[in-house]
Design a protein around this motif. Structure first.
Motif, PDB file in Angstrom:
ATOM      1  N   GLU A  28      -2.914   1.591   6.947  1.00 36.64           N
ATOM      2  CA  GLU A  28      -3.999   0.973   6.315  1.00 36.64           C
ATOM      3  C   GLU A  28      -5.116   2.144   6.051  1.00 36.64           C
ATOM      4  OE1 GLU A  28      -6.150  -2.576   7.962  1.00 36.64           O
ATOM      5  OE2 GLU A  28      -4.023  -3.500   8.601  1.00 36.64           O
ATOM      6  N   GLU A  29      -5.670   3.095   7.267  1.00 40.91           N
ATOM      7  CA  GLU A  29      -6.324   3.986   6.983  1.00 40.91           C
ATOM      8  C   GLU A  29      -5.756   4.973   5.832  1.00 40.91           C
ATOM      9  OE1 GLU A  29      -7.497   6.542  10.169  1.00 40.91           O
ATOM     10  OE2 GLU A  29      -8.071   4.713  11.316  1.00 40.91           O
ATOM     11  N   ALA A  33      -7.810   5.717   2.301  1.00 41.05           N
ATOM     12  CA  ALA A  33      -8.177   7.091   1.679  1.00 41.05           C
ATOM     13  C   ALA A  33      -7.520   7.247   0.411  1.00 41.05           C
ATOM     14  CB  ALA A  33      -7.684   7.927   2.747  1.00 41.05           C
ATOM     15  N   ARG A  34      -6.332   6.777   0.036  1.00 40.14           N
ATOM     16  CA  ARG A  34      -5.598   7.040  -1.111  1.00 40.14           C
ATOM     17  C   ARG A  34      -6.437   6.101  -2.256  1.00 40.14           C
ATOM     18  NH1 ARG A  34      -1.656   3.988  -3.769  1.00 40.14           N
ATOM     19  NH2 ARG A  34      -0.626   5.095  -5.370  1.00 40.14           N
ATOM     20  N   LEU A  35      -6.816   4.828  -2.042  1.00 44.56           N
ATOM     21  CA  LEU A  35      -7.345   4.081  -2.916  1.00 44.56           C
ATOM     22  C   LEU A  35      -8.679   4.513  -3.147  1.00 44.56           C
ATOM     23  CD1 LEU A  35      -6.246   1.312  -4.005  1.00 44.56           C
ATOM     24  CD2 LEU A  35      -7.529  -0.006  -2.123  1.00 44.56           C
ATOM     25  N   MET A  36      -9.509   4.912  -2.189  1.00 42.90           N
ATOM     26  CA  MET A  36     -10.925   5.434  -2.711  1.00 42.90           C
ATOM     27  C   MET A  36     -10.861   6.519  -3.466  1.00 42.90           C
ATOM     28  SD  MET A  36     -12.545   4.656   1.063  1.00 42.90           S
ATOM     29  CE  MET A  36     -14.177   4.494   0.359  1.00 42.90           C
ATOM     30  N   LYS A  51     -13.217  -2.790   0.210  1.00 40.74           N
ATOM     31  CA  LYS A  51     -13.617  -4.038   0.527  1.00 40.74           C
ATOM     32  C   LYS A  51     -12.490  -5.025  -0.124  1.00 40.74           C
ATOM     33  CE  LYS A  51     -18.718  -4.225   0.392  1.00 40.74           C
ATOM     34  NZ  LYS A  51     -19.786  -4.526  -0.355  1.00 40.74           N
ATOM     35  N   TRP A  52     -12.105  -4.589  -1.205  1.00 41.07           N
ATOM     36  CA  TRP A  52     -11.157  -5.413  -2.184  1.00 41.07           C
ATOM     37  C   TRP A  52      -9.780  -5.201  -1.196  1.00 41.07           C
ATOM     38  CZ3 TRP A  52      -6.472  -3.411  -3.978  1.00 41.07           C
ATOM     39  CH2 TRP A  52      -5.816  -4.366  -4.671  1.00 41.07           C
ATOM     40  N   PHE A  53      -9.492  -4.135  -0.842  1.00 40.99           N
ATOM     41  CA  PHE A  53      -8.012  -3.646   0.052  1.00 40.99           C
ATOM     42  C   PHE A  53      -8.282  -4.504   1.305  1.00 40.99           C
ATOM     43  CE2 PHE A  53      -5.691  -1.431   3.295  1.00 40.99           C
ATOM     44  CZ  PHE A  53      -4.570  -1.423   2.656  1.00 40.99           C
ATOM     45  N   ASN A  54      -9.333  -4.464   1.889  1.00 45.30           N
ATOM     46  CA  ASN A  54      -9.340  -5.097   3.371  1.00 45.30           C
ATOM     47  C   ASN A  54      -9.095  -6.719   3.142  1.00 45.30           C
ATOM     48  OD1 ASN A  54      -9.804  -2.947   4.958  1.00 45.30           O
ATOM     49  ND2 ASN A  54     -12.165  -3.011   4.609  1.00 45.30           N
TER      50      ASN A  54
END
Ligand SMILES: O=C(O)C(=O)C[C@]1(C(=O)O)C=C[C@@H](O)C=C1
Length: 74
Positions: A28-29, A33-36, A51-54
């Motif tokens: 998940e980390e 990181a990739r998504l951000m 937030k969307w990912f979580n």
């Protein structure tokens, strides 16, 4: 989203079959990181992306836990 859940449901079945935990915080980390980075490049608020990912992953983990409670279907 439907396609993603179709894939992650299969992941959940495999995890249950092999006695693996529903969640993988290290993975998940990496994904966050990739998504951000992608969000920043696209001029989207990276905190919103996280937030969307979580939110999505919480639902996936719920599916994984439910798969682990089902008797093996093979
Ligand atoms: O990659 C995995 O191990 C998954 O179960 C998929 C997934 C995801 O939806 O992206 C879900 C839960 C894990 O904590 C990490 C990632």
């Amino acid at each position: 989203m439907a396609e993603r859940f179709r894939c992650t449901k299969q992941v959940g079945v495999l995890k249950a079959k092999h006695g693996m935990p529903a969640s993988d915080p290290a993975r998940e980390e990496q994904q966050i990181a990739r998504l951000m980075r992608l969000a920043e490049d696209a001029d989207l608020d990276p905190v919103f992306a996280e937030k969307w990912f979580n939110f999505v992953v919480a639902e996936v983990i719920r599916h994984h836990r439910s798969a682990a409670e089902q008797p093996a279907a093979d």
